[in-house]
Design an enzyme around this catalytic site. Structure first.
Site, PDB file in Angstrom:
ATOM      1  CD  GLN A  20     -30.752  -1.784  53.035  1.00  0.00           C
ATOM      2  OE1 GLN A  20     -30.435  -0.744  53.596  1.00  0.00           O
ATOM      3  NE2 GLN A  20     -31.929  -1.952  52.486  1.00  0.00           N
ATOM      4  CG  HIS A 114     -28.979   1.597  57.858  1.00  0.00           C
ATOM      5  ND1 HIS A 114     -29.163   2.787  57.203  1.00  0.00           N
ATOM      6  CD2 HIS A 114     -30.037   0.836  57.497  1.00  0.00           C
ATOM      7  CE1 HIS A 114     -30.279   2.743  56.479  1.00  0.00           C
ATOM      8  NE2 HIS A 114     -30.821   1.563  56.642  1.00  0.00           N
ATOM      9  CG  ASN A 158     -31.779   3.839  59.292  1.00  0.00           C
ATOM     10  OD1 ASN A 158     -32.019   4.902  58.714  1.00  0.00           O
ATOM     11  ND2 ASN A 158     -32.428   2.721  59.002  1.00  0.00           N
ATOM     12  CD  GLU A 159     -36.327   3.617  58.655  1.00  0.00           C
ATOM     13  OE1 GLU A 159     -36.570   2.394  58.675  1.00  0.00           O
ATOM     14  OE2 GLU A 159     -36.678   4.348  57.718  1.00  0.00           O
TER      15      GLU A 159
HETATM   16  C1  FCB Z   1     -36.038   1.977  55.379  1.00  0.00           C
HETATM   17  C2  FCB Z   1     -34.620   1.501  55.674  1.00  0.00           C
HETATM   18  C3  FCB Z   1     -33.773   1.329  54.448  1.00  0.00           C
HETATM   19  C4  FCB Z   1     -34.540   0.723  53.302  1.00  0.00           C
HETATM   20  C5  FCB Z   1     -35.829   1.479  53.069  1.00  0.00           C
HETATM   21  C6  FCB Z   1     -36.629   1.001  51.893  1.00  0.00           C
HETATM   22  O1  FCB Z   1     -36.887   1.571  56.407  1.00  0.00           O
HETATM   23  O2  FCB Z   1     -33.986   2.422  56.531  1.00  0.00           O
HETATM   24  O3  FCB Z   1     -32.650   0.560  54.808  1.00  0.00           O
HETATM   25  O4  FCB Z   1     -34.740  -0.617  53.504  1.00  0.00           O
HETATM   26  O5  FCB Z   1     -36.618   1.452  54.219  1.00  0.00           O
END
Ligand code: FCB
Length: 430
Positions: A20, A114, A158-159
């Site tokens: 990002q 990520h 991440n997520e």
């Molecule tokens: C999350 C992501 C991060 C960013 C935020 C706004 O889902 O982990 O990279 O984009 O949202």
């Protein structure tokens, strides 16, 4: 709201992710995704926020904003641009960045994954490739061996829920599959296996070296409040909550597969605490209100025309939700909570100051009720590429002028810097 103090043990900082902000990487799957016209309105990850060439400046920026900790990710395609070929330049670059952070007294927290991966892995199937987990573990091994002296705190992935959903249900992330439930479940299962095995691997590699700071490994879970708009929506909400939140908690924390992913505890040995996490990373943004026809596993984030307080992306601003999701995770596992992301798209910086104060007030409430919150990372240090949304949404404490790459701290950054320096959250004056 009157002012309040936060304990010095709670470290306050900010977060970013490599794809990002860095720019300049042609080997990452999001660059290919940009070339395919899938990012914003024909935008590209190639620019980012120019961070790759401004590491010194950005670490100085973190210092000037009194950040105590910084969550960043390592771009896999920078380290392993071709399968099995480790880039000396990539490895040296992140070592320098991490050394700068440590020298500045800023505690690094590193995410290994990520959302992005090398394009070569994407072409062989991404997380559905038969060797995806082994490939990820080889990358994790290389990175941890390299930076174990500098980094004690790690996010493996991440997520995973947002990643699997974006890649196989919504189609906004590569490979762009839509409504592919089988892909969603298979990718989720691979991510769980990758995390559990990486948890053991990182400990094995780092613990033996006897560094003074203990190794701590977790994952960053996207936890939202899911609430039904009416009684008819209740069953669908519960199902979505199970598929999007619970299945990942069971997998990543307990090493346990729940149906429909599978059954049992197939992924090796947990840590001394009985879990595959030393902390739970919580990424919290919003509340999602479900109507009866919302389709699982996920619904559009928090877009409710009736909500009065919303971000530039339409996400409802709902600070109490931070308390709710952290308290629920604490009640279930009693593992320390690291708030690995929390922030707002707010180009005018009209709501960010209040957002920070109101969410930190929830952190205060959590601490007061005995929940062990140890870190708060604001998303984000600077404006950045909001994945398929492009550069439009502005999440930064620091504004980026994309024409010149100039960094301009917003008023909310000054407020947050003061909070980080004093551990006092003032009454919000607006
Ligand atoms: C999350 C992501 C991060 C960013 C935020 C706004 O889902 O982990 O990279 O984009 O949202």
């Amino acid at each position: 709201m009157t002012g309040f103090d936060l304990p010095k043990e709670l470290l306050l900082g900010s977060a970013t992710a490599a794809t990002q902000i860095e720019g300049g990487d042609v080997n990452c799957n999001w660059y290919a995704w940009s070339l395919a016209g899938r990012v914003g309105e024909g935008e590209s990850s190639i620019g980012g926020a120019g961070h790759w060439d401004r590491v010194e400046e950005d670490v100085a920026l973190l210092s000037s904003l009194h950040q105590e900790c910084y969550r960043m990710s390592i771009e896999w395609s920078r380290i392993e641009p071709e399968p099995g070929a480790w880039s000396r330049e990539g490895l040296a670059h992140y070592r320098r960045e991490l050394e700068l952070l440590v020298a500045a007294g800023i505690k690094p927290h590193v995410s290994l994954h990520h959302f992005s991966c090398p394009q070569w892995l994407q072409e062989s199937g991404g997380w559905l490739a038969p060797d995806a987990v082994e490939r990820f573990l080889a990358f994790a091994r290389r990175v941890v061996e390299e930076y174990a002296d500098l980094v004690a705190e790690w996010t493996t992935i991440n997520e995973p829920n947002v990643l699997a959903n974006g890649s196989y249900m919504d189609g906004d992330f590569p490979p762009g599959a839509k409504g592919d439930l089988v892909g969603y479940f298979r990718a989720s299962r691979a991510l769980i296996e990758a995390h559990c095995r990486a948890y053991a691997l990182i400990h094995e590699l780092r613990d033996a070296r006897g560094y003074p700071e203990p190794t701590r490994v977790g994952f960053a879970h996207h936890l939202a409040v899911f609430a039904p708009k009416n009684a008819l929506a209740a069953p669908g909400t519960a199902l979505s909550d199970f598929l999007f939140h619970r299945v990942f908690l069971a997998g990543f924390v307990e090493g346990r597969l729940l149906p429909p992913l599978g059954l049992g505890r197939p992924f090796g040995r947990p840590g001394a605490n009985g879990f595959f996490c030393d902390f739970i990373g919580v990424n919290y943004y919003s509340r999602h209100l479900f109507t009866a026809c919302a389709r699982p596993p996920f619904a559009a984030p928090g877009v409710d025309p009736e909500a009065t307080d919303r971000s530039d992306l339409g996400w409802e601003i709902y600070p109490r939700g931070l308390f709710q999701v952290c308290e629920a995770a604490w009640k279930r596992y009693a593992l320390p909570i690291h708030i690995t992301e929390n922030g707002i798209a707010d180009a005018a910086d009209a709501r960010r100051g209040r957002f920070i104060v109101e969410h930190l007030a929830q952190v205060r409430r959590l601490l007061d009720s005995g929940v062990k919150v140890e870190r708060y990372f604001h998303w984000s240090l600077m404006d950045n590429l909001e994945w398929h949304e492009g550069y439009g949404p502005r999440f930064g404490l620091v504004e980026i002028d994309y024409a010149t790459m100039e960094r301009r701290p917003r008023p909310s950054a000054r407020l947050y810097a003061e909070i980080c320096a004093t551990k006092h959250v003032p009454e919000y004056a607006g």
